[in-house]
Every structure is written in C-alpha cells, then in structure tokens.
Write a protein that holds these residues in place. Structure first.
Motif, PDB file in Angstrom:
ATOM      1  N   VAL A 264       0.839  -1.200   0.000  1.00 46.45           N
ATOM      2  CA  VAL A 264       0.000   0.000   0.000  1.00 46.45           C
ATOM      3  C   VAL A 264       0.876   1.252   0.000  1.00 46.45           C
ATOM      4  CG1 VAL A 264      -1.859   1.234   1.187  1.00 46.45           C
ATOM      5  CG2 VAL A 264      -1.735  -1.273   1.340  1.00 46.45           C
ATOM      6  N   GLY A 265       0.637   2.161  -0.952  1.00 41.12           N
ATOM      7  CA  GLY A 265       1.316   3.449  -0.974  1.00 41.12           C
ATOM      8  C   GLY A 265       0.587   4.444  -0.090  1.00 41.12           C
ATOM      9  N   GLU A 266       1.039   5.679  -0.102  1.00 41.78           N
ATOM     10  CA  GLU A 266       0.431   6.731   0.716  1.00 41.78           C
ATOM     11  C   GLU A 266      -0.494   7.609  -0.134  1.00 41.78           C
ATOM     12  OE1 GLU A 266       0.772   6.782   4.089  1.00 41.78           O
ATOM     13  OE2 GLU A 266       1.742   4.880   3.588  1.00 41.78           O
ATOM     14  N   PRO A 267      -1.481   8.266   0.494  1.00 43.51           N
ATOM     15  CA  PRO A 267      -2.417   9.099  -0.264  1.00 43.51           C
ATOM     16  C   PRO A 267      -1.688  10.233  -0.992  1.00 43.51           C
ATOM     17  CG  PRO A 267      -3.180   8.771   1.993  1.00 43.51           C
ATOM     18  CD  PRO A 267      -1.778   8.267   1.935  1.00 43.51           C
ATOM     19  N   ALA A 268      -2.065  10.478  -2.225  1.00 42.62           N
ATOM     20  CA  ALA A 268      -1.468  11.562  -3.006  1.00 42.62           C
ATOM     21  C   ALA A 268      -2.498  12.047  -4.022  1.00 42.62           C
ATOM     22  CB  ALA A 268      -0.195  11.097  -3.700  1.00 42.62           C
ATOM     23  N   LYS A 269      -2.398  13.310  -4.419  1.00 44.12           N
ATOM     24  CA  LYS A 269      -3.449  13.931  -5.227  1.00 44.12           C
ATOM     25  C   LYS A 269      -2.999  14.161  -6.662  1.00 44.12           C
ATOM     26  CE  LYS A 269      -6.898  17.636  -4.856  1.00 44.12           C
ATOM     27  NZ  LYS A 269      -7.318  18.840  -4.069  1.00 44.12           N
ATOM     28  N   GLY A 270      -3.963  14.030  -7.590  1.00 48.02           N
ATOM     29  CA  GLY A 270      -3.711  14.333  -8.988  1.00 48.02           C
ATOM     30  C   GLY A 270      -2.903  13.257  -9.699  1.00 48.02           C
ATOM     31  N   ILE A 271      -2.604  13.509 -10.972  1.00 49.77           N
ATOM     32  CA  ILE A 271      -1.903  12.511 -11.774  1.00 49.77           C
ATOM     33  C   ILE A 271      -0.487  12.269 -11.267  1.00 49.77           C
ATOM     34  CG2 ILE A 271      -1.156  14.232 -13.463  1.00 49.77           C
ATOM     35  CD1 ILE A 271      -2.121  10.545 -14.166  1.00 49.77           C
ATOM     36  N   ARG A 272       0.197  13.325 -10.796  1.00 48.85           N
ATOM     37  CA  ARG A 272       1.545  13.131 -10.245  1.00 48.85           C
ATOM     38  C   ARG A 272       1.474  12.293  -8.975  1.00 48.85           C
ATOM     39  NH1 ARG A 272       4.974  18.570  -9.948  1.00 48.85           N
ATOM     40  NH2 ARG A 272       6.460  17.016  -9.157  1.00 48.85           N
ATOM     41  N   GLY A 273       0.475  12.572  -8.152  1.00 48.57           N
ATOM     42  CA  GLY A 273       0.303  11.778  -6.939  1.00 48.57           C
ATOM     43  C   GLY A 273      -0.058  10.341  -7.254  1.00 48.57           C
ATOM     44  N   TRP A 274      -0.816  10.133  -8.329  1.00 51.34           N
ATOM     45  CA  TRP A 274      -1.194   8.792  -8.774  1.00 51.34           C
ATOM     46  C   TRP A 274       0.055   7.973  -9.086  1.00 51.34           C
ATOM     47  CZ3 TRP A 274      -0.682   6.496 -13.684  1.00 51.34           C
ATOM     48  CH2 TRP A 274      -1.452   5.346 -13.916  1.00 51.34           C
ATOM     49  N   ARG A 275       1.027   8.615  -9.744  1.00 50.32           N
ATOM     50  CA  ARG A 275       2.286   7.922 -10.046  1.00 50.32           C
ATOM     51  C   ARG A 275       3.107   7.686  -8.772  1.00 50.32           C
ATOM     52  NH1 ARG A 275       2.530  12.096 -14.279  1.00 50.32           N
ATOM     53  NH2 ARG A 275       1.777  11.179 -16.245  1.00 50.32           N
ATOM     54  N   GLU A 276       3.151   8.711  -7.920  1.00 48.69           N
ATOM     55  CA  GLU A 276       3.977   8.631  -6.715  1.00 48.69           C
ATOM     56  C   GLU A 276       3.501   7.533  -5.770  1.00 48.69           C
ATOM     57  OE1 GLU A 276       4.609  11.388  -2.794  1.00 48.69           O
ATOM     58  OE2 GLU A 276       4.664  12.396  -4.738  1.00 48.69           O
ATOM     59  N   THR A 277       2.191   7.434  -5.565  1.00 44.20           N
ATOM     60  CA  THR A 277       1.690   6.418  -4.634  1.00 44.20           C
ATOM     61  C   THR A 277       1.914   5.011  -5.180  1.00 44.20           C
ATOM     62  OG1 THR A 277      -0.213   5.772  -3.268  1.00 44.20           O
ATOM     63  CG2 THR A 277      -0.699   6.448  -5.517  1.00 44.20           C
ATOM     64  N   HIS A 278       1.915   4.872  -6.512  1.00 37.63           N
ATOM     65  CA  HIS A 278       2.225   3.567  -7.108  1.00 37.63           C
ATOM     66  C   HIS A 278       3.685   3.191  -6.872  1.00 37.63           C
ATOM     67  CE1 HIS A 278       2.367   0.227  -9.886  1.00 37.63           C
ATOM     68  NE2 HIS A 278       3.360   0.811 -10.538  1.00 37.63           N
ATOM     69  N   GLU A 279       4.580   4.151  -7.043  1.00 32.59           N
ATOM     70  CA  GLU A 279       6.001   3.883  -6.782  1.00 32.59           C
ATOM     71  C   GLU A 279       6.217   3.473  -5.331  1.00 32.59           C
ATOM     72  OE1 GLU A 279       7.934   7.467  -7.919  1.00 32.59           O
ATOM     73  OE2 GLU A 279       7.659   7.142 -10.088  1.00 32.59           O
ATOM     74  N   GLN A 280       5.495   4.100  -4.421  1.00 39.51           N
ATOM     75  CA  GLN A 280       5.601   3.735  -3.001  1.00 39.51           C
ATOM     76  C   GLN A 280       5.098   2.316  -2.775  1.00 39.51           C
ATOM     77  OE1 GLN A 280       3.314   6.861  -1.216  1.00 39.51           O
ATOM     78  NE2 GLN A 280       5.049   8.282  -1.102  1.00 39.51           N
ATOM     79  N   ALA A 281       4.001   1.957  -3.444  1.00 38.63           N
ATOM     80  CA  ALA A 281       3.477   0.594  -3.308  1.00 38.63           C
ATOM     81  C   ALA A 281       4.480  -0.427  -3.828  1.00 38.63           C
ATOM     82  CB  ALA A 281       2.149   0.461  -4.045  1.00 38.63           C
ATOM     83  N   GLN A 282       5.187  -0.078  -4.916  1.00 44.79           N
ATOM     84  CA  GLN A 282       6.205  -0.995  -5.441  1.00 44.79           C
ATOM     85  C   GLN A 282       7.327  -1.211  -4.424  1.00 44.79           C
ATOM     86  OE1 GLN A 282       7.233   0.710  -9.357  1.00 44.79           O
ATOM     87  NE2 GLN A 282       6.382  -1.165 -10.203  1.00 44.79           N
TER      88      GLN A 282
END
Length: 415
Positions: A264-282
């Motif tokens: 599980v990644g952390e909450p993030a907003k918008g398209i940039r946040g969408w990418r960032e939370t996925h990287e955290q989940a990885q």
C-alpha cells in the motif's frame, strides 16, 4: 562385465562426480548466472516490478536444477521445461520484453553454467578424453536448443494472446500514464477512473486470487485495477477527500487470503500523486515479498526500502550494529530477544520486562550487558539500532522461508 559395459559405468561414475560437485555449489552458480544475464542483457522491467525480478531468480534456480538433472541422466531432453521458466517467459511477454532479449539471456546463462561445468570437470580429475566428458558436453549443448525453442514458443503464444486481451489494453494505457506519456481523453475514458482532482492510494496485490482480493477493497471508492501478470494486480483506490489514518488502516484483506501479499502506498493527489503512490506501493511490495508479509504500507517500511534495494549494504549495516552481541555464549540470542522487546515497547523498561516475562531488575542487567558488548549506551544509537533490528527480522523471516522451501537455494529470492 564387457569392456563396453565397463566403459559406460566409468563414464556414468565420472558424470555423477561432476554433477555432485556442481550441486554442492548450486547457490553460488545460480547467483553467478543471475549476475551474468543481467550484465549481458540488462532491462529496466525488474527495477519497476519486484515480481518480475523475483520471477527471474526463480527461473534461474529451476533451470539450473533441471540442467544438472539432465546432465546426470544423459543427452536428450524429453521433459517439459520447468514451470518457473515458462511462467517467466510469459511474464516477459506481458512486460514488453522481446523474445530476442529473453533468448540472449538464456545464451548468456548457458555460457556461465558452461564455465562451472568445465571447472568442476577438471577438479574431478577427468582428462579431456575421459568417457564422461563427451556425455557432459553433448548434454549441456543440447540443453540450450531445448530451452530456446520452448521459451520462444511460450513467449510467442503469450504475445498472441495478449494482443486480443482487453486487460492488456488497460495495462498498456496505465503503463503509458506511469511513464508520463500523453493519453487522449477517449483513452482516459476507457479506464473509467478519475485522475485529476482526486486523491489516490496505490496498491499492489500478488499471489493466488489477487484479483478477487483487490476487488474486495473497493468499498465506496473508485477502483482502477489492471493485472500485470498471472498473480499480480496493480490498482488504485480513488476518493474526493484525502483518506484519514483510519481509512488507510482499513485497506487490508479480510480473512487473510492465503499466499496473497498486499502493498500500500500513501495518499497523493492528482496525476503526479497517482504515479507517486504507485512507486511507493512498489517499494512496499519489495519488503512484503522479502519478509513474507501479508501487508506492507509504505509509511511503515519507508526507512527500510533503501536498504532492501542494496542487500550487501543492509547486511553490513546489521553486522555493524548487532554482530558485537555475538560475544555472548548463546551467540547473542538472548540479547537480540531483549533488544527486540525493548524496541517494541518504545524503549520502556517496564513494558519490555512484562513482554519478556522477567522482572525489571533482570531486564536492567540484560540491557547493561548489551551496552557493554556494544560499547555505547542504547539511547545514543536508537535510530540505528531500530533499523538494524528491523532489517535483521526481515532477513531472518526470508532465510527461514528459503530453508523450508528450497534448502539448495543459496541466495535470497528477491536479492
């Protein structure tokens, strides 16, 4: 016994001697093959997808075992290739790795195994004209053709299948978005998920029934889920408001589905946040897979991820802070248990003593003994000791799993 029969028996004896020597070095050889194929044909997929890299390692180990069995039993390879190798060929096809890249890796790995075969043949005392040498050489040569044909077939069949798959279309769109490419409004609409202005939590599930497990997380949120392999699903949960801590804690599986890990990644907003939370989940997935954990949230393991990505540094760090405890007669087992309880109790002596079932005086004595071995007071190295203890526990769980599932595997599955 006739001369021919005697020669055959001598050849088989020589072959078994070489194979036994190779099996004794199984872990070392597997690691060397893995290093060679990554050096010879590097790709970026494994850096983004921990399950892909784990699949490479599993395939290397299975192909090595298969090859040694084939060398021992003679030329000709009637058996199907190992399922781990077939699965990795399909995974590579889905990840966009070409069949040429996959086959070049097999050629590189075959050559590296050949180095060890030559080395152990000489160490076994077999002359170049010994009866066993042609047997070993012909079988080893035949293996490459057998594997390349089977792997190419698996790869091509998977590529043909995914061309017709709407799931692959979704994965391709998601990958383009993750890579920062532009996607048309119509393609956005295909995904049925709102990106801009929404809060996102990236999640990855891997294991049997991963898709069903992800679906159960949806509740009243948006869900974008795309399978990236047979047992891995990339997903995002979307909402209009930022998830609170309680919301994040509810992102977990009910009933603990067997064999499924959730990152599980952390909450993030918008398209940039969408990418960032996925990287955290990885990054969280790397820790979950390494420690055989059912759930790993990035906020809980963020301090560990740089070390997981550099295993040699991780082991050195653990040794630096914990190896002095081996000065005790039980090689530090009691000290590690005590230190772990003290850490879990938030460095509270009374709580740690209760957890250990000892009185506070005994705990105080143990802590003093630990500090004497380490050469400093614990409160001067709290952060370092906490990281070292958490890494130690992670590595221990991983190594215990490897011993249970594959005693011959001499290297970690993800590392």
């Amino acid at each position: 016994m006739s001369r021919a029969e005697n020669g055959q028996a001598t050849a088989l004896e020589g072959v078994r001697a070489v194979v036994d020597r190779l099996r004794a070095r199984h872990g070392e050889i597997a690691r060397a093959i893995y290093d060679r194929i990554r050096e010879a044909v590097p790709d970026s997929v494994g850096a983004r997808d921990p399950t892909y890299q784990a699949g490479v390692l599993a395939a290397v180990d299975a192909v090595l075992s298969y090859s040694l069995d084939a060398i021992e039993h003679g030329p000709g390879c009637p058996r199907p290739i190992p399922p781990e190798a077939a699965a990795q060929a399909r995974r590579a096809a889905r990840a966009g790795v070409t069949s040429g890249e996959v086959l070049r890796r097999y050629v590189a790995g075959h050559g590296r195994l050949g180095d060890f075969v030559t080395q152990e043949t000489a160490r076994a005392g077999l002359a170049s004209d010994a009866p066993a040498v042609p047997h070993i050489s012909s079988t080893h040569d035949a293996l490459l053709g057998h594997f390349t044909a089977a792997i190419e077939r698996e790869h091509d069949q998977e590529r043909q299948r995914i061309v017709r798959s709407p799931e692959q279309r979704g994965l391709d769109l998601v990958q383009r978005l993750l890579d920062g490419e532009s996607v048309s409004p119509a393609e956005h609409a295909e995904l049925g998920y709102r990106f801009d202005g929404a809060w996102h939590v990236g999640v990855i599930a891997t294991g049997p029934n991963a898709r069903e497990a992800i679906e159960a997380l949806k509740a009243d949120r948006q869900l974008l889920a795309v399978p990236s392999s047979e047992e891995t699903v990339l997903a995002w949960l979307g909402a209009q408001r930022k998830p609170a801590h309680a919301d994040m804690e509810r992102i977990r599986f009910d009933g603990e589905p067997a064999g499924v890990s959730l990152a599980v990644g952390e909450p993030a907003k918008g398209i940039r946040g969408w990418r960032e939370t996925h990287e955290q989940a990885q990054e969280a997935l790397q820790v979950a897979l390494l420690g055989r954990q059912q759930r790993a949230r990035f906020a809980d393991i963020a301090v560990l991820t740089p070390w997981v990505q550099h295993p040699d540094r991780a082991r050195s760090f653990v040794a630096l802070y914990l190896s002095p405890l081996e000065c005790h007669k039980d090689r530090g087992a009691t000290s590690l248990q005590t230190l772990g309880a003290y850490l879990e109790a938030g460095w509270n002596a009374s709580s740690a003593a209760r957890a250990l079932g000892i009185d506070r005086r005994t705990l105080t004595y143990r802590i003093a003994t630990i500090e004497d071995c380490l050469g400093y007071k614990l409160d001067t190295r709290k952060a370092e000791l906490e990281i070292a203890m958490r890494l130690h526990a992670l590595l221990k769980r991983h190594e215990m799993h490897n011993v249970r599932t594959n005693p011959s595997l001499g290297f970690p599955t993800l590392w």
